[in-house]
Each structure stands twice: as structure tokens, then as C-alpha cells.
Design a protein around this motif. Sequence first.
Motif, PDB file in Angstrom:
ATOM      1  N   ASP A  98       0.856  -1.186   0.000  1.00 43.70           N
ATOM      2  CA  ASP A  98       0.000   0.000   0.000  1.00 43.70           C
ATOM      3  C   ASP A  98       0.888   1.230   0.000  1.00 43.70           C
ATOM      4  O   ASP A  98       1.469   1.599   1.028  1.00 43.70           O
ATOM      5  CB  ASP A  98      -0.913  -0.029   1.242  1.00 43.70           C
ATOM      6  CG  ASP A  98      -1.789   1.209   1.363  1.00 43.70           C
ATOM      7  OD1 ASP A  98      -1.693   2.097   0.496  1.00 43.70           O
ATOM      8  OD2 ASP A  98      -2.554   1.286   2.338  1.00 43.70           O
ATOM      9  N   GLN A 199      -6.855  -3.492  -2.546  1.00 39.40           N
ATOM     10  CA  GLN A 199      -7.237  -3.498  -1.131  1.00 39.40           C
ATOM     11  C   GLN A 199      -8.640  -4.069  -0.924  1.00 39.40           C
ATOM     12  O   GLN A 199      -9.293  -3.802   0.088  1.00 39.40           O
ATOM     13  CB  GLN A 199      -7.147  -2.085  -0.516  1.00 39.40           C
ATOM     14  CG  GLN A 199      -5.819  -1.398  -0.798  1.00 39.40           C
ATOM     15  CD  GLN A 199      -5.698  -0.019  -0.194  1.00 39.40           C
ATOM     16  OE1 GLN A 199      -6.176   0.946  -0.779  1.00 39.40           O
ATOM     17  NE2 GLN A 199      -5.068   0.086   0.948  1.00 39.40           N
ATOM     18  N   ARG A 294     -17.087   7.506   5.331  1.00 36.26           N
ATOM     19  CA  ARG A 294     -16.909   7.512   3.869  1.00 36.26           C
ATOM     20  C   ARG A 294     -18.173   7.090   3.148  1.00 36.26           C
ATOM     21  O   ARG A 294     -18.947   6.279   3.662  1.00 36.26           O
ATOM     22  CB  ARG A 294     -15.803   6.536   3.473  1.00 36.26           C
ATOM     23  CG  ARG A 294     -14.506   6.819   4.165  1.00 36.26           C
ATOM     24  CD  ARG A 294     -13.422   5.857   3.737  1.00 36.26           C
ATOM     25  NE  ARG A 294     -12.230   6.129   4.536  1.00 36.26           N
ATOM     26  CZ  ARG A 294     -10.996   5.930   4.148  1.00 36.26           C
ATOM     27  NH1 ARG A 294     -10.758   5.419   2.960  1.00 36.26           N
ATOM     28  NH2 ARG A 294      -9.985   6.227   4.928  1.00 36.26           N
ATOM     29  N   HIS A 387      -3.788  -3.030   4.731  1.00 35.93           N
ATOM     30  CA  HIS A 387      -3.610  -2.408   6.047  1.00 35.93           C
ATOM     31  C   HIS A 387      -3.344  -3.478   7.096  1.00 35.93           C
ATOM     32  O   HIS A 387      -3.774  -3.356   8.247  1.00 35.93           O
ATOM     33  CB  HIS A 387      -4.810  -1.534   6.450  1.00 35.93           C
ATOM     34  CG  HIS A 387      -4.807  -0.187   5.764  1.00 35.93           C
ATOM     35  ND1 HIS A 387      -5.667   0.833   6.081  1.00 35.93           N
ATOM     36  CD2 HIS A 387      -4.027   0.299   4.776  1.00 35.93           C
ATOM     37  CE1 HIS A 387      -5.438   1.883   5.325  1.00 35.93           C
ATOM     38  NE2 HIS A 387      -4.437   1.581   4.506  1.00 35.93           N
TER      39      HIS A 387
HETATM   40  C1  GLV Z   1      -5.847   5.176   3.026  1.00 38.96           C
HETATM   41  O1  GLV Z   1      -5.501   4.017   2.898  1.00 38.96           O
HETATM   42  C2  GLV Z   1      -7.191   5.507   3.349  1.00 38.96           C
HETATM   43  O2  GLV Z   1      -8.103   5.134   2.573  1.00 38.96           O
HETATM   44  O3  GLV Z   1      -7.412   6.094   4.410  1.00 38.96           O
END
Ligand code: GLV
Length: 416
Positions: A98, A199, A294, A387
Motif C-alpha cells: 500500500d 485493497q 466515507r 492495512h
Molecule cells: C488510506 O488508505 C485511506 O483510505 O485512508
Amino acid sequence: MSESTLPKSTLQQRIENHIETLSHFTATPGKGTTRLTYSEQDRQAREYIKQVMQEYGLQVREDGFGNIFGRLEGSIPDAPAVLIGSHFDSVPNGGSYDGPAGVVAGLEVAKLFQENGLTPKYPLEAVAMIEEEGGRFIGGLLGSRSMLGVISAEEFAAITDKDGVTTIEAMQKIGLDPSLPGKRDASSIRAFLELHIEQGPILEEEQIPIGIVEGIVGLTQVQITVKGKAGHAGTTPMDRRSDALVAASKIVAGLPELAQAQGGGSVATVGRLNVFPNGANVIPDQVIFTADLRAEHEEDVQGILEKTEQFAYSFATDNIDVQIERQLYIRPKQMSEQVKNLLRGISDQLDIPYRSLHSGAGHDAMIFSDFTDVGMLFIPSRAGLSHCPEEWSDSADMERAVRVLYEAAKRLTEVE
Ligand code: GLV
Ligand code: MN
Ligand code: MN
């Protein structure tokens, strides 16, 4: 997905070597990559990146924020450059791909230009940016936001980490010079290309090696501070407590339901939470935590933000104080139609299967998209993981993506 047994090209080997080398610059060996901005591991990784840029015959420059550029000059004087790259910081205990996948792609596209003796009309720059993750300094996307003047030099200088160390102090500690030129005029950038791991699981599940990114989610982060009153854990009766952590926990526990009620794929995460004074036998008097919110459409980002704020304030009482600070707000962004068409056409020519994807992760590309033409490619992530230390992508997929970006860079820099 498992690694292919086909012989590796030299490009694929170079890609693997870079990823492997960068993975050693971690504060948590054996427990994933932890490379916080302006840390010792940042210094080691930047030395390596600069050394590779030099070996590849690029002019190396760092800006006043510590972003790194390796430039291949174009034949038109003072022409805007095509930038290719990503970030080289990591989350705590993250993976090796990443960010670095995109940095390595920038380096290798430049190397292919050199190997093939290409002279671009417009300059080509491989870019490695700081602090995309916000692992050290709140907010994230700090390299691109600072470089493009979304935040001012003064705002940048005022940012501190959780220990109160300012960006400037942290830079100086690893020998960086904050007085170097910082903000870059957007007219000096012709386009920005970023390779990133997906991801998520889609490309792997569908066995498609390339994702062409359509757009990136809107994201916002708020910092919520809950204040109560400290006291003795053994002697304070339960009905006389103002326990900041109990109140904060109720807020944290309610966020998933709020996100689901908002719909539109909205997501809410509390990933950072600090309890004060953090003693086992002391009632917490303060809890500071972040909520990362988000959604694909801006009305949902707004909706989940407002609902989160109302919900958190509803826990304020005479004895519990709730304060909220909005720290980052970035609208959902679309990638450039022209660059997407270019990437599709090249993938067709190279006979590489692809599909369109939407990004739920934030990327530096979303900052660039307000200033220049931007295109992003995704490659498959094993088991969709990111992550975390298990993050892995196949270097054969990276090589394919680098070849697509190389062709795109040739067109965008108008090689002679
Ligand atoms: C970064 O990986 C994010 O989407 O916060
Ligand atoms: Mn990330
Ligand atoms: Mn990233």
C-alpha cells in the motif's frame, strides 16, 4: 492467488527487489510495515528511493514537505510534467504494498524510458509522497495536499503528532530541510498517474489483473473529545461517576448502525482512540478518538457526518462534555475521462484484461484530480487484504500495470 511459476523478467525482478527492500524499513520487524512519516524508517526508505532515482539517471529533488521527485527532463523548456507515483508511508503494522507499489511503478516507468532511450517532450517525474495514511499527523494525504497548496505552509507547520512534535521539528530530526520550495504550481503538472493495490477482493475473485479506477469515495474525519472527571476506581460509587470512556464507548458502539441507516455504502470506523490518564485504577477523565466516515456519493458523506455529530453530542450531560473537530473533508472524486480512455485503449492493445472499479480507499490521486488529469490503476490484492501484514500482490500483476503505465506515460509526455 499464488505466485506464478513462470520465469521472471528483469523488470519483474526489479519490482520484487524494490518491494522487498522497502519492506525492511519498518519499526515493527516481523509484524508488518510500520513506517511513519519522518521516522528513522522514513529516512531509510527515502535514502533508498533517492539512490534508485539517481541510479536510473533521474534528477532527484525533495520539496519543503519531504516529498521526493525523480525527474527526466523533457525537450520543451519549462513544460508541465507527467507525474507517476504514490506514497511511501504506511499505517501501523501495515503491509509492503500500500503505497510502495505505486512508488515502484513510478521508478520503473522512468527506468523503461531510460532503457529504451526515450526523450519525452514533456518531463516525466517519479514521485514518492509523505504521510498519505495520516499515521502520524492527523488527516492523511498530507504530501499531496501540501504540495498542491490545499493546505498552506503555515497550516502544515502548525500540525503536530500525538506527542506534540510539529511537522517541522520532525522533518529536521531526520535531516530534511523545511525551507526548500514547497507548494508546486499546478500548471507545472500535466497529468498524475497512480498504481495502487486494490485493497479489496474483486479483481482476485474475477481473476482480472487490472482495475481502471472510475472514482474515489468521499471521506471525512472528525476528532471527538469526551471529557468527564477522573476519580478513584475503587472508592467512587457508580452513581457519582463522570466516566469519559463509558460515554465514548456508547458513541463508538452506535456508529456502525448510523452508517448502515445512511445507506449508499456508507462506512464508519473508529480506528484511533486515546484514553486519559490511562491508568488501570483511574476513572478516565478524557477520551479522544477519530471517526473516519466515507461514502461514494457526497450527500451520503454529508448525511453520515451530520448524523455522527448529532449522535455524539446527544451524550453530553452536565458532567460529560463532548467536543467535535472536523479535520478532513474530501468530496468523492472522478478520474479523468481522457486518461481512463487512454488506459483502456492501451490495456486492449497489450491484450491485458481489465474492468472498472470504484475505490473505497482514499488516495493522493483524489487531491491531484482537482488540479490535473488523473488516472489510477489497481492490481489484485490476495484475499482482498490490506492495512495488515498479510497484504500481498503478485509482481507479475505489477509488471503488467507498469507496462500499461509506461505506454500511457509515453503518450502523455509525447515521446519523440
Ligand atoms: C488510506 O488508505 C485511506 O483510505 O485512508
Ligand atoms: Mn492505505
Ligand atoms: Mn495507499
